[in-house]
Design an enzyme around this catalytic site. Structure first.
Site, PDB file in Angstrom:
ATOM      1  CG  PHE A 136      20.553  65.590 -29.876  1.00  0.00           C
ATOM      2  CD1 PHE A 136      19.455  66.173 -30.485  1.00  0.00           C
ATOM      3  CD2 PHE A 136      20.702  64.216 -29.952  1.00  0.00           C
ATOM      4  CE1 PHE A 136      18.515  65.400 -31.146  1.00  0.00           C
ATOM      5  CE2 PHE A 136      19.769  63.430 -30.613  1.00  0.00           C
ATOM      6  CZ  PHE A 136      18.671  64.027 -31.215  1.00  0.00           C
ATOM      7  CG  ASP A 220      22.842  61.837 -23.389  1.00  0.00           C
ATOM      8  OD1 ASP A 220      23.388  60.814 -23.858  1.00  0.00           O
ATOM      9  OD2 ASP A 220      21.875  62.397 -23.938  1.00  0.00           O
ATOM     10  CE  LYS A 249      23.628  57.838 -30.828  1.00  0.00           C
ATOM     11  NZ  LYS A 249      23.190  57.611 -32.204  1.00  0.00           N
TER      12      LYS A 249
END
Length: 396
Positions: A136, A220, A249
């Site tokens: 994702f 990622d 994040k």
């Protein structure tokens, strides 16, 4: 439907589900809803609130910078932006060649990385971009093209082309990486897939093969970065050096910010005018990220993530619930594998009992608590999770 749910239903885009609660305030590892009910937050805004809620360092950084300078556009720079670029490249081990591009989210960071991959195409022969099945990387068109979940992509086809999704196996790496590959994208732990770690030796093999064939290895680290796994970035557990990482994040501790960090030759691929962002690297976001990362370093929260993650695994095992098949993950990115597809029911019971966790899929409970959690938080977590598992097991 109560009043706030009706307001949400009337005015918010229906791309989002009805929220679980209307939260009013938070402190440390706890939040309170509009009825005054307290919850132990073991999701932290999906691995975002690294210092928990309303941490004094975060609050001071926002207040102090907002009183000086919040936004200047990308025609100017500021000391917080320069400091953060230097800090992130140091923490990532990028060395003198390391460079940073700042955006506002993880999806934007992955869009920048996707364009970086396209630039790794000297002579026009590198037409392939690889990413992993079940990975994702975001919901914008480019980051969605990289995402290895067909059910998320199907409604938006045709997406940007040239992306191939391969299984997360060493055999697939060996079969697919060749001189036509511009880049390989991967998450070191697939969070949205249920906190699934890559096979032993996968990162090392990916690094060797991409280096041999001139492809970029782009990691990622949006969910795994900022100390969540016990290292600043999860790739560091494998002792490799990627060509680029994407972060977001937790680096902002709750303030929106994302970044692409490049290593070595990848740092020279972008040229003037090829990418940008009006808000990217603004002084408010970068000042807060500096404060958050500085506090993680000062307070030894990488070590805390390692220790508390181990404790949580032990406490979950000690529950001896027939619903628990095992615990996955590293540090404070944790997945509880269930023996039955009842994750949503466990999450609902947990919310009822004052514990916030997440169903990554039907058979996995995901947890990504603040890096500041302590013994008391873990004791309370174990008790509330145990009650939730028992309540669901009794219905089966």
């Amino acid at each position: 439907m109560n009043a706030w749910q009706d307001r949400f239903d009337r005015r918010l885009m229906r791309s989002m589900a009805m929220p679980l609660a209307k939260l009013e305030r938070g402190e440390g590892s706890r939040v309170w809803d509009d009825t005054g009910k307290e919850y132990l937050d073991f999701l932290a805004g999906i691995a975002v609130n690294a210092l928990g809620h309303a941490h004094p360092v975060f609050v001071e950084a926002v207040s102090a910078q907002a009183a000086k300078l919040a936004h200047v556009s990308n025609y100017f720079t500021t000391e917080p932006a320069l400091e953060l670029a230097e800090r992130i490249t140091r923490l990532a081990g990028a060395g003198d060649a390391g460079r940073v591009w700042f955006g506002n989210s993880g999806a934007e960071a992955n869009e920048a990385a996707f364009k970086l991959a396209r630039l790794n195409n000297s002579g026009g022969a590198r037409t392939r971009v690889l990413s992993l099945v079940d990975g994702f990387h975001g919901r914008t068109m480019g980051s969605l093209a990289l995402t290895g979940k067909a059910h998320m992509r199907d409604a938006f086809e045709p997406l940007p082309g040239g992306v191939e999704h391969i299984p997360a196996t060493i055999e697939a790496l060996e079969a697919n990486i060749d001189d036509a590959v511009a880049a390989l994208f991967l998450e070191p732990i697939q969070g949205e897939a249920g906190v699934v770690e890559l096979p032993d030796g996968f990162l090392e093999t990916a690094r060797e093969l991409t280096h041999r064939h001139g492809a970029l290895l782009i990691v990622d680290e949006i969910q795994t970065g900022a100390g969540r796994t016990g290292e600043w970035f999860a790739f560091q557990h494998a002792g490799i050096t990627p060509d680029a990482i994407t972060v977001a994040k937790g680096i902002g501790g709750g303030f929106p910010i994302g970044a692409l960090v490049t290593f070595g030759r990848a740092s020279s691929l972008y040229s003037k005018g090829q990418h940008g962002s009006t808000f990217g690297g603004n002084p408010l976001a970068t000042a807060v990220a500096n404060a958050v990362l500085g506090e993680i370093e000062r307070a030894g929260l990488l070590e805390n993530a390692t220790r508390r993650g181990r404790q949580i695994g032990e406490r979950v095992a000690a529950l001896e619930s027939p619903l628990v098949a095992g615990v996955r993950g590293r540090g404070l990115l944790i997945g509880i594998a269930l023996t039955e597809p009842v994750a949503a029911a466990v999450v609902a019971e947990a919310m009822h009992g004052g514990l916030i966790v997440n169903a990554a899929n039907d058979s996995t409970i995901r947890m990504a608590p603040p890096l500041i959690i302590d013994d008391d938080d873990i004791d309370e977590f174990a008790a509330r999770l145990g009650n939730s598992l028992a309540a669901v097991a009794a219905t089966l």
